[in-house]
Design an enzyme around this catalytic site. Structure first.
Site, PDB file in Angstrom:
ATOM      1  N   GLU A  46       0.931  -1.243   0.001  1.00 39.86           N
ATOM      2  CA  GLU A  46       0.235   0.005  -0.207  1.00 39.86           C
ATOM      3  C   GLU A  46       1.090   1.246   0.056  1.00 39.86           C
ATOM      4  OE1 GLU A  46      -2.969  -0.427   2.923  1.00 39.86           O
ATOM      5  OE2 GLU A  46      -3.996  -2.182   1.808  1.00 39.86           O
TER       6      GLU A  46
ATOM      7  N   GLU B  35      -3.809  -8.988   0.051  1.00 37.43           N
ATOM      8  CA  GLU B  35      -4.611  -8.734   1.336  1.00 37.43           C
ATOM      9  C   GLU B  35      -5.909  -8.850   1.158  1.00 37.43           C
ATOM     10  OE1 GLU B  35      -2.048  -6.048   3.619  1.00 37.43           O
ATOM     11  OE2 GLU B  35      -3.845  -5.380   4.738  1.00 37.43           O
TER      12      GLU B  35
HETATM   13  C1  GAL Z   1      -4.254  -2.865   5.142  1.00 39.59           C
HETATM   14  C2  GAL Z   1      -2.767  -2.775   5.608  1.00 39.59           C
HETATM   15  C3  GAL Z   1      -2.481  -3.638   6.808  1.00 39.59           C
HETATM   16  C4  GAL Z   1      -3.553  -3.347   7.946  1.00 39.59           C
HETATM   17  C5  GAL Z   1      -4.999  -3.739   7.257  1.00 39.59           C
HETATM   18  C6  GAL Z   1      -5.856  -3.507   8.377  1.00 39.59           C
HETATM   19  O1  GAL Z   1      -4.734  -1.759   4.271  1.00 39.59           O
HETATM   20  O2  GAL Z   1      -1.992  -2.976   4.499  1.00 39.59           O
HETATM   21  O3  GAL Z   1      -1.102  -3.253   7.293  1.00 39.59           O
HETATM   22  O4  GAL Z   1      -3.423  -2.086   8.362  1.00 39.59           O
HETATM   23  O5  GAL Z   1      -4.995  -2.653   6.192  1.00 39.59           O
HETATM   24  O6  GAL Z   1      -7.004  -3.939   7.893  1.00 39.59           O
END
Ligand code: GAL
Length: 874
Positions: free
Chosen positions: A467, A542
């Site tokens: 991100e 993710e």
């Molecule tokens: C994502 C991020 C992670 C964590 C996650 C929580 O956007 O890459 O590190 O913060 O959100 O939902």
């Protein structure tokens, strides 16, 4: 339920050098520790002031030509002028605390309600010093001596005998300091290491300390360079595999050197050590190396009928590389490797050895719960065992390079790994994060990750960032191409990926800098990107970010994903329907994957709960970066502000499929039902102890690998249901609560598959202790994780039990930590007491070194029958 048995663990890190003048000695014992700087340090050590010393250190080690020279004309060896007393050999450190590494000072606490929940309300930041006195025998004179650190958090600077010798700022990469010029052979030596963690440098709990292993490496002056053996297997057929071995050799003498290099190939055992006779031997290649330079040579060998590494077989080989002069071995390095083919396709997902393997992965931060970040082989192995049992086959090391032992375990146990370098590039997410280091250090850190880890068969992808804020700009695209270029120089055998949270990154050129479109939380984009760019491999880098607290349920059950919070206890309902705005339920993500079978799979956020980032009670404003529109972001900012004002007690995450203590939440069984379709399993939620809810609607959900299910309450059928297309759970949403027994009978393909029950339990009557292993190693590092259950008289776990429990251990072990998985508790992890949280607590006991015997662990709680277990340590 099937239990997966792994071959017993060994701690050996398989760079073994018997018959070789090389020694690689564990250097973890006998350190001294003190917090803060001495008064004479002034501000001399602030990174901005010392970077001119540090920068050439990294360049030297990675054989990059130094691009910068200190304006002061100083370098390693010349920082004595600073004269900081803690660096000096004769400083009186007799009152410093004695400890062994790996060590994380932050986990020792105490929790402080005023500290931010984002980094776990723990005091991991600030300065600390480690010192160690050691003797080096005179017989070592003439050898080269290195200090190898697998990782130190953070901004490490190293002095030997009062002289500055090197350092490394990023806490997550591995590095080396050459002690040779300053060390005393045949005498006493003093090492001093200073660490300095800026308070605003992380979005999660980073820990503080020399939290990974440290090694003292002794070699001949002409030797194989750090990470100097690189094995690739470019051609693999059933009949043979081409194995290319490239060897980089350092000549640390003042003369030109000529040596011979030979590599033998062995089959490896499960720990990566050679077995039996060599199966192949290369011809001897001569390396001619100028004084003070490096050179490399290579061999190409052909392994007949290769035994492939796969998730099931985990076969490995060892390349044993010798450098010899006048037929005497002057260095030997053994490099375990695997022979396996990987393909990341646009239409057919990820292929391992030609067969599609869906990526059923989880993201993991590096902490080990109650043990903090101090690495422990058994603790990591236990995490992987629990994930493996769920059907997980892949780990994303979010958002930083892991401890080397994690990759060794993934090789042994059969996990795929996405190794990730950074959470930010030049534009930061919190004030003092990696963005401060990025301009000077990104190349060194990236190369450190790739060069250290490129021989692991488990590693299938390199992630250059998560991100990243530059995603939307043309500068960001150039940076992405630059970073991908660095990775490809060091390894062309794996694709480069990044975790994009901007939809545009799939279309704006970022995706061509990388080899894969990795989307964070964009299930709704899979079909469009596949339609418009059918040539791109796609991965959910993710996914989900579903939140819950183990054993908590909030009524009425809301379908709004932003609900589910218990605002008075700061817990989150475990119906697995809740997520932050950017996240989703597992079900939503799976539908998108099933509608788009070309997607390789996913890395769920997260496998285990971790310290810090307690969304939805996190007042960290970096979360705002995840909102697509200004209006959403403004609304979230208001909520965060409110949370900051009420000082939510939460200090660890709710994202885990497994809680911080390692106890599965309900969601574990939802993933298991999908990831292990052949395992007959069913899981009912919620628990069935609801005094006061008689006559009220209490929805029942069942997670099962079957396709048809019938629910019974006290023998009465509540209906038989078939799972429809894109349905991933069975739901009976109108069940009226009455105590007794819930039973579910499940069918698959029309045949009975499995059944399970959930009963209303009696009140708490006794404690039960369940160790994860009965036989321990007496090495001072091995751990037993004991689950403590508060049970009724029939042995059923009492779902809401919060009884306070006292532990004691006798025999050759001590209590290392206690936990219960409650994200809001300020009770210390070190101690011998813990309240159960929703029926369970955890006690972790560590063996004592070199003391065999029987250890007895006892648990007591007022009003409950106590429990004791006996284990053996040898
Ligand atoms: C994502 C991020 C992670 C964590 C996650 C929580 O956007 O890459 O590190 O913060 O959100 O939902």
């Amino acid at each position: 339920m099937a239990v997966t048995v792994f071959i017993p663990t060994l701690h050996a890190t398989p760079e073994v050098q018997s018959d070789s003048p090389r020694e690689r000695l564990p250097f973890n014992r006998g350190w001294l520790f003190s917090r803060n700087d001495p008064p004479d340090a002034g501000d001399a050590l602030v990174y901005e002031r010392i970077k001119d010393w540090l920068l050439p250190c990294g360049d030297h080690l990675l054989n990059l030509s130094p691009r910068r020279h200190s304006p002061l004309g100083t370098g390693p060896g010349e920082m004595r002028v600073v004269g900081i007393s803690y660096t000096l050999a004769d400083y009186d450190d007799s009152r410093w605390r004695k400890l062994n590494l790996p060590h994380d000072w932050g986990i020792e606490g105490p929790f402080h309600p005023d500290l931010t929940g984002k980094t776990a309300k723990l005091p991991w930041f600030g300065v600390a010093w480690y010192r160690k006195h050691f003797a080096l025998p005179a017989i070592d004179t003439g050898r080269h001596v290195y200090l190898d650190l697998d990782g130190a958090m953070a901004y490490a600077t190293v002095w030997i005998n009062g002289i500055f010798a090197g350092g490394w700022p990023y806490g997550y990469t591995s590095w080396r300091v050459d002690l040779t010029p300053y060390i005393k052979f045949g005498g006493e030596n003093t090492l001093a290491i200073r660490l300095d963690n800026p308070r605003e440098s992380s979005r999660w709990y980073p820990g503080g300390g020399i939290y990974r292993n440290v090694w003292l490496v002794k070699t001949a002056p002409v030797h194989i360079a750090q990470w100097g053996v690189r094995v690739t297997t470019p051609v693999i057929t059933n009949d043979s595999a081409v194995v290319n071995v490239a060897v980089t050799i350092d000549n640390k003498t003042g003369n030109k050197s000529e040596t011979n290099v030979i590599t033998k190939i062995y089959q490896a055992d499960h720990a990566g050590l050679p077995v039996g006779q060599a199966i192949l031997q290369s011809s001897s290649v001569t390396a001619r190396i100028e004084a003070g330079e490096q050179a490399w040579v290579s061999h190409s060998l052909v392994v007949p009928s290769p035994r492939l590494w796969s998730l099931e077989t985990r076969n490995r080989y060892v390349a044993e590389t010798d450098i010899t002069r006048d037929s005497a071995i002057i260095d030997r390095v053994r490099t375990p490797f695997g022979i396996r083919a990987i393909q990341h396709t646009a239409g057919n997902g990820f292929l391992l050895n030609g067969k599609r393997v869906p990526i059923r992965g989880v993201c993991m931060h590096h902490d080990l719960g109650a043990l903090g970040t101090a690495i422990n082989f058994r603790a990591m192995e236990r995490q992987l065992e629990i994930l493996h049992e769920m059907g997980c086959n892949a780990i994303r090391t979010s958002h930083n390079p892991p401890a080397p032992e994690l990759l060794e375990l993934c090789d042994r146990m059969g996990f795929l790994v996405q190794a990730e370098a950074f959470d930010c590039w030049a534009s930061g997410k919190v004030r003092d994060d990696y963005s401060r280091l990025f301009p000077d250090w990104h190349e060194k850190d990236l190369r450190s990750m790739v060069r250290r880890d490129r021989n692991h068969p488990c590693v299938i992808q390199w992630s250059i960032g998560n991100e990243i804020r530059e995603q939307g700009s043309s500068g960001g695209r150039k940076l992405a191409a630059h970073l991908a270029g660095i990775v490809r120089e060091d390894d062309r055998s794996r694709p480069v990926v990044a975790g994009f949270n901007l939809i545009q990154s799939g279309y704006n050129g970022m995706m061509t800098a990388a080899d894969i479109v990795g989307y964070n939380y964009k299930p709704f984009e899979y079909s469009k990107i596949h339609r418009t760019h059918p040539q791109y491999p796609i991965l959910g880098t993710e996914t989900a970010s579903t939140i819950s607290s183990r054993g908590e349920y909030v009524f009425p059950v809301s379908e709004n994903k932003l609900d589910g919070r218990n605002k008075s206890t700061y817990q989150v309902s475990s119906y697995d329907l809740y997520a932050p705005k950017w996240g989703s339920t597992p079900d939503t993500e799976w539908r998108a994957q099933d509608e788009n079978p070309s997607v390789m799979g996913e890395f769920v956020w997260t496998g285990f709960d971790y310290l810090g980032e307690p969304t939805p009670y996190n007042s960290d404003t970096t979360n705002l970066l995840n909102f697509a529109t200004a209006a959403e972001s403004a609304q979230a900012a208001k909520e965060l502000d409110g949370l900051a004002k009420v000082r939510a007690p939460s200090r660890s995450s709710y994202f885990g499929i497994v809680d911080l203590a390692g106890f599965p939440k309900d969601r574990y069984y939802l993933y298991q039902s999908r990831w292990r379709p052949g395992l007959p399993m069913a899981h009912i939620l919620p628990h069935w102890n609801w005094p006061g809810r008689e006559g009220q609607i209490t929805p029942v959900h069942v997670y099962s690998s079957g396709d048809e299910a019938e629910l019974f309450l006290n023998g009465n059928s509540l209906g038989r249901k078939k799972r429809g297309a894109f349905e991933y759970r069975f739901r009976w949403d109108d069940v009226v609560y009455s105590p007794g027994e819930l039973k579910v009978a499940v069918w698959k393909n029309g045949k009975p598959w499995t059944e399970t029950v959930r009963k209303t339990t009696g009140s708490a009557a006794k404690l039960l202790l369940t160790p994860d292993r009965a036989q321990l190693r007496a090495d001072g590092a091995d751990l037993v994780f004991v689950t403590v259950t508060v049970a009724d008289k029939d042995g059923l776990p009492v779902p809401r039990a919060q009884n306070s429990i006292r532990f004691s251990v006798t025999g050759p072990a001590e209590i290392a930590a206690v936990d219960n998985g409650d994200a809001t508790s300020f009770a210390p992890f070190q101690g011998s007491e813990r309240a159960a949280y929703n029926g369970f607590a955890l006690v972790i006991s560590r063996t004592k070194p070199d003391k065999s015997g029987i250890l007895v662990l006892r648990a007591e709680s007022d009003g409950l029958e106590p429990a004791a277990i006996e284990l053996s340590s040898k």
